[in-house]
Design a protein around this motif. Structure first.
Motif, PDB file in Angstrom:
ATOM      1  N   GLU A  29     -60.547 -20.114 -21.965  1.00  0.00           N
ATOM      2  CA  GLU A  29     -60.962 -19.053 -21.057  1.00  0.00           C
ATOM      3  C   GLU A  29     -59.721 -18.358 -20.501  1.00  0.00           C
ATOM      4  O   GLU A  29     -59.672 -17.983 -19.345  1.00  0.00           O
ATOM      5  N   ASP A  31     -56.753 -16.007 -19.324  1.00  0.00           N
ATOM      6  CA  ASP A  31     -56.647 -14.656 -18.807  1.00  0.00           C
ATOM      7  C   ASP A  31     -55.536 -13.930 -19.557  1.00  0.00           C
ATOM      8  O   ASP A  31     -54.686 -14.542 -20.188  1.00  0.00           O
ATOM      9  N   VAL A  58     -62.399  -8.583  -9.444  1.00  0.00           N
ATOM     10  CA  VAL A  58     -63.497  -9.527  -9.686  1.00  0.00           C
ATOM     11  C   VAL A  58     -64.376  -9.707  -8.449  1.00  0.00           C
ATOM     12  O   VAL A  58     -65.418 -10.349  -8.524  1.00  0.00           O
ATOM     13  N   CYS A 114     -68.489 -12.754  -6.536  1.00  0.00           N
ATOM     14  CA  CYS A 114     -67.550 -12.388  -7.598  1.00  0.00           C
ATOM     15  C   CYS A 114     -68.293 -12.200  -8.917  1.00  0.00           C
ATOM     16  O   CYS A 114     -69.400 -12.715  -9.102  1.00  0.00           O
ATOM     17  N   ARG A 115     -67.639 -11.489  -9.822  1.00  0.00           N
ATOM     18  CA  ARG A 115     -68.209 -11.276 -11.151  1.00  0.00           C
ATOM     19  C   ARG A 115     -67.141 -11.529 -12.208  1.00  0.00           C
ATOM     20  O   ARG A 115     -66.011 -11.053 -12.098  1.00  0.00           O
ATOM     21  N   HIS A 116     -67.542 -12.306 -13.242  1.00  0.00           N
ATOM     22  CA  HIS A 116     -66.692 -12.494 -14.420  1.00  0.00           C
ATOM     23  C   HIS A 116     -67.555 -12.245 -15.644  1.00  0.00           C
ATOM     24  O   HIS A 116     -68.543 -12.949 -15.865  1.00  0.00           O
ATOM     25  N   SER A 168     -57.675 -17.955 -10.915  1.00  0.00           N
ATOM     26  CA  SER A 168     -58.311 -17.349 -12.081  1.00  0.00           C
ATOM     27  C   SER A 168     -59.792 -17.646 -11.985  1.00  0.00           C
ATOM     28  O   SER A 168     -60.203 -18.812 -12.043  1.00  0.00           O
ATOM     29  N   LEU A 169     -60.615 -16.614 -11.838  1.00  0.00           N
ATOM     30  CA  LEU A 169     -62.057 -16.834 -11.724  1.00  0.00           C
ATOM     31  C   LEU A 169     -62.618 -17.440 -13.000  1.00  0.00           C
ATOM     32  O   LEU A 169     -63.453 -18.346 -12.957  1.00  0.00           O
ATOM     33  N   SER A 170     -62.154 -16.989 -14.162  1.00  0.00           N
ATOM     34  CA  SER A 170     -62.678 -17.515 -15.426  1.00  0.00           C
ATOM     35  C   SER A 170     -62.366 -19.000 -15.571  1.00  0.00           C
ATOM     36  O   SER A 170     -63.211 -19.786 -15.996  1.00  0.00           O
TER      37      SER A 170
END
Length: 198
Positions: A29, A31, A58, A114-116, A168-170
């Motif tokens: 995943e 970035d 994000v 948040c959005r990923h 890192s959101l992911s």
């Protein structure tokens, strides 16, 4: 019968193996690499006594702590599902995730939406401090000293107040064992009201 020392060694080995697996998962995943120079805008939050940053692109918004529906098979750092305009979002408690334990939601906590990619989720923090711009040249890659095992820490940034951990959101999603959700059809989501803040 195992002694306390043997149990401690076994726990340490399991933590080491868990860290290796999380790093492997987060590698899938990955970035985009951060530029060596320039600036990044991020939303800075307080997570207990640590300042963390989320890339501005994000973050959608922050809402007050709210009641949530339980999420079956979720780990202890996932509080449940937040009903946001008819859409169920998993809510991850960042402080609890760092410590890998459960934590009671406080009424003063805030949930950062948040959005990923196509996934949305809420992150519980203790305070949203605002949006800041950081110089990417003044950073160290990888976790800060306070989080030695943290594959979801992308870099350690610096500002006038000290160090800030860029998340890192992911990677946070990939290493938090959040059960997958079946998304309701758009028609079912239309017209629903947002859950009250308190």
């Amino acid at each position: 019968m195992s002694t306390r020392h043997d149990i401690g060694r076994e726990i340490a080995e399991l933590k080491r193996r868990l860290y290796e697996l999380e790093c492997t998962t987060s590698a899938h995943e990955a970035d985009e690499p951060l530029p060596l120079a320039g600036e990044i805008q991020a939303v800075v939050c307080r997570v207990e006594q640590t300042r963390v940053a989320l890339p501005l692109d994000v973050v959608e918004r922050a809402v007050p702590a709210a009641a949530m529906a339980p999420l079956p098979e979720a780990p202890p750092w996932v509080h449940g599902l937040l009903n946001l305009r008819g859409r169920a979002l998993p809510v991850l408690d960042v402080a609890a995730r760092i410590e890998r334990r459960g934590r009671t939601l406080d009424l003063d906590d805030q949930i950062v939406i948040c959005r990923h990619a196509e996934q949305r989720l809420g992150l519980v923090v203790q305070e949203v401090l605002g949006v800041s711009e950081f110089a990417l040249g003044e950073r160290t890659n990888g976790p800060g000293a306070s989080l030695p095992i943290a594959p979801y820490v992308r870099a350690t940034l610096r500002d006038a107040k000290g160090l800030v951990l860029l998340f890192s959101l992911s990677r946070l999603i990939a290493t938090s064992d959040i059960p997958p959700l079946d998304e309701p059809p758009e028609a079912e989501r239309a017209g629903h009201e947002e859950t009250p803040g308190r």
